[in-house]
Write a protein that holds these residues in place. Structure first.
Motif, PDB file in Angstrom:
ATOM      1  N   TYR A  49       0.852  -1.190   0.000  1.00  0.00           N
ATOM      2  CA  TYR A  49       0.000   0.000   0.000  1.00  0.00           C
ATOM      3  C   TYR A  49       0.888   1.240   0.000  1.00  0.00           C
ATOM      4  N   VAL A  63      -4.607   1.555   7.680  1.00  0.00           N
ATOM      5  CA  VAL A  63      -4.472   0.827   6.415  1.00  0.00           C
ATOM      6  C   VAL A  63      -4.151  -0.651   6.665  1.00  0.00           C
ATOM      7  N   MET A 120     -10.698   3.025   4.082  1.00  0.00           N
ATOM      8  CA  MET A 120      -9.359   3.537   4.355  1.00  0.00           C
ATOM      9  C   MET A 120      -9.328   5.035   4.089  1.00  0.00           C
ATOM     10  N   ILE A 124      -6.677   6.865  -1.245  1.00  0.00           N
ATOM     11  CA  ILE A 124      -5.705   5.779  -1.325  1.00  0.00           C
ATOM     12  C   ILE A 124      -6.043   4.865  -2.494  1.00  0.00           C
TER      13      ILE A 124
END
Length: 581
Positions: A49, A63, A120, A124
């Motif tokens: 990520y 996350v 999240m 993102i």
């Protein structure tokens, strides 16, 4: 015994089969992949990520934790998860049960990741999901340098030109370059001008997002001609970014150039690479699990001249770290030790049997058994590596057992006034059961390896297969090829003649043959004395068996403690690749 009789009745068939084994084994050696270690196929997946500006703590809580919770809910076969949180980056390694379909696991992870992105932090992106394999390791390092060439040009050429040309090499992959600076269009905002115009940084971002896009418009037919319509609102020159409007205040339009400085620049570097004191960049050349290190490096070196032809003037591209040298050295070392072992075995057979023809018979079966093992290793998908070659080297000392025992027993039967054919049949029959029992006992020793798990399973299974295949091939050859060669070669041995014929032949023998006979007689006398002394020592030990067993138990106990307190423990032995990193 039927197989021995069948071989003696069909010697040419046995010869053709031996030639076939030699051919197929040679083709297997030529076509097999060569590497340091066998492929370690542990089912695992990496999930990355990225969200710039997020702290490591926020990356973990907002996350990574959410992603791990979603994976444990909807992904099957997970054994463990390992995560690492860094500023702006989160990495999760998911390990699966042995035999798991990694492709299906990636599909499940992708679906779970897409579903969890909504809760999240906003903005993102879905993660990058990569199949992880322990055999995907860097095997070379490609450096790009040049006197007077800026860092951003080195990075740009390595990123956009060298990597694209290397992707055509089978089994090779390379991540982004290390060192240098990534080229980018930089916009340096000026706080005073922004405040005077009433513009915020968010207004500039919104203006860029709205004006730096490519819109497909289709086509337009004018008369008999159809034209492609281009509505490209993405600036084609650096100067045009400064003309992008941000907002209109009264009758005045504020552009980016009025509140910021736009120029062709580069991002802030996170890594620094120097070659002999000069700033440069380098690419890690990674070998995929199914590829051969030697093949990858060989094709990389073949591609370098073509890459250098199109490189800017003064740019140097060279391979600084080359693991293929270590691979070749390791394989050559194992082959060298195997040759030494075969030579010593030949000397031992010559010393005890005193017959070069017997040495030839035994040493003919050794390479055929090795080639048979290599052919079966090829069929089972193995490679030539330290483990398989080490297993074959280990087997060389055991391969001679079947042939040596049978040849020695044939010699013994010849000494009992037997004809050569009867000596071969009786000699093969007498050692048939002990030979098969010894062969199977050695094979059974390696059977517990199938119970291993993890990296040990992939490391030691090829070695076990190499030994087992070689031992089984050695037994079959001792029942077929050895009797045929014995019938062809031992006919001319002087001890095959009996009575007056043997005496006459010994008298007509030359100087070399007489010296060999004297040596054999001296050796037999010394061996008889050694056997008598051993019998005396053994008799003493049998009478003092309690004391001997107690002393032996103490030695065994001490030897069991040596690895912990003296020798030490490690996963791999120490190596000397000739490089400090």
């Amino acid at each position: 015994m039927w197989i021995v009789r069948l071989a003696l009745r069909n010697p040419y068939t046995v010869g053709v089969v031996a030639a076939f084994i030699f051919l197929m084994g040679g083709l297997a050696v030529y076509s097999m992949k060569v590497d340091v270690l066998p492929e370690i196929d542990i089912p695992a997946v990496n999930i990355v990520y990225q969200y710039n500006g997020l702290t490591a703590e926020e990356m973990e809580n907002r996350v990574i934790f959410i992603a791990e919770r979603s994976f444990t809910t909807s992904v099957n076969g997970i054994t463990k998860m390992v995560s690492k949180s860094l500023p702006g980056v989160g990495l999760i390694q998911v390990y699966f049960e042995s035999g798991t379909d990694v492709g299906g696991a990636i599909a499940q992870i992708s679906a779970a990741a897409s579903a969890s992105v909504g809760i999240m932090p906003p903005g993102i992106r879905p993660p990058v999901i990569v199949n992880f394999n322990a055999s995907n390791i860097p095997v070379a390092q490609l450096t790009i340098s040049g006197e007077g060439i800026p860092e951003e040009k080195l990075f740009d050429y390595a990123q956009n030109f060298v990597r694209l040309k290397l992707y055509t090499i089978p089994g090779l992959s390379t991540p982004a370059p290390y060192g240098g600076r990534a080229r980018q269009v930089a916009i340096d905002v000026q706080q005073e001008l922004m405040a005077s115009k009433g513009v915020s940084a968010q207004d500039i971002v919104a203006a860029l997002s709205a004006s730096n896009i490519v819109i497909p418009a289709g086509s337009a037919r004018l008369g008999d001609i159809e034209y492609n319509v281009i509505l490209n609102s993405s600036p084609s020159k650096i100067e045009e970014f400064a003309k992008i409007p941000i907002k209109t205040i009264g009758q005045q339009t504020v552009t980016i150039g009025q509140v910021a400085h736009v120029y062709d620049g580069f991002s802030d570097p996170n890594t620094l690479v120097k070659i002999n004191g000069t700033k440069a960049t380098f690419l890690n050349i990674i070998k995929k699990a199914s590829a051969s290190t030697l093949d990858v490096i060989s094709e990389l070196r073949e591609a370098l001249p073509e890459i250098e032809k199109t490189a800017p003037k003064g740019m140097k591209i060279q391979v600084d770290f080359d693991q293929s040298k270590f691979v070749r050295a390791a394989v050559s070392s194992v082959l060298h030790e195997a040759m030494i072992a075969a030579f010593l075995v030949s000397c031992m057979i010559l010393f005890f049997l005193g017959s070069w023809r017997s040495v030839f018979i035994v040493c003919t079966s050794i390479p055929l058994a090795i080639l048979t093992s290599i052919a079966f290793l090829k069929l089972t998908g193995q490679t030539l590596n330290i483990m398989t070659l080490g297993g074959l080297s280990l087997a060389i000392g055991m391969l001679v057992d079947d042939a040596t025992v049978e040849v020695e027993n044939i010699h013994r039967n010849l000494g009992k006034n037997s004809s050569l054919v009867l000596a071969i049949l009786h000699g093969a029959k007498q050692v048939a059961l002990p030979a098969i029992m010894a062969t199977l006992a050695i094979c059974i020793v390696f059977s517990p390896i199938v119970l291993l798990t993890g990296p040990a399973l992939f490391l030691f299974t090829p070695m076990a297969l190499a030994v087992v295949f070689a031992m089984l091939a050695s037994y079959v050859l001792s029942r077929t090829l050895v009797p045929v060669l014995a019938r062809m070669l031992l006919t001319h041995e002087h001890n095959a003649e009996q009575g007056d014929n043997a005496q006459k032949k010994a008298e007509k023998a030359g100087w070399f043959t007489s010296k060999v006979d004297q040596f054999n007689k001296w050796r037999d006398e010394k061996f008889d004395r050694l056997r008598d002394r051993y019998e005396a020592v053994l008799s003493v030990l049998i009478h003092q068996r309690r004391t001997y067993l107690a002393a032996f138990s103490v030695v065994v106990l001490i030897s069991l403690l040596l690895p912990v307190f003296v020798i030490g423990q490690d996963f791999f032995p120490r190596t000397d690749p000739g490089m400090l990193k």
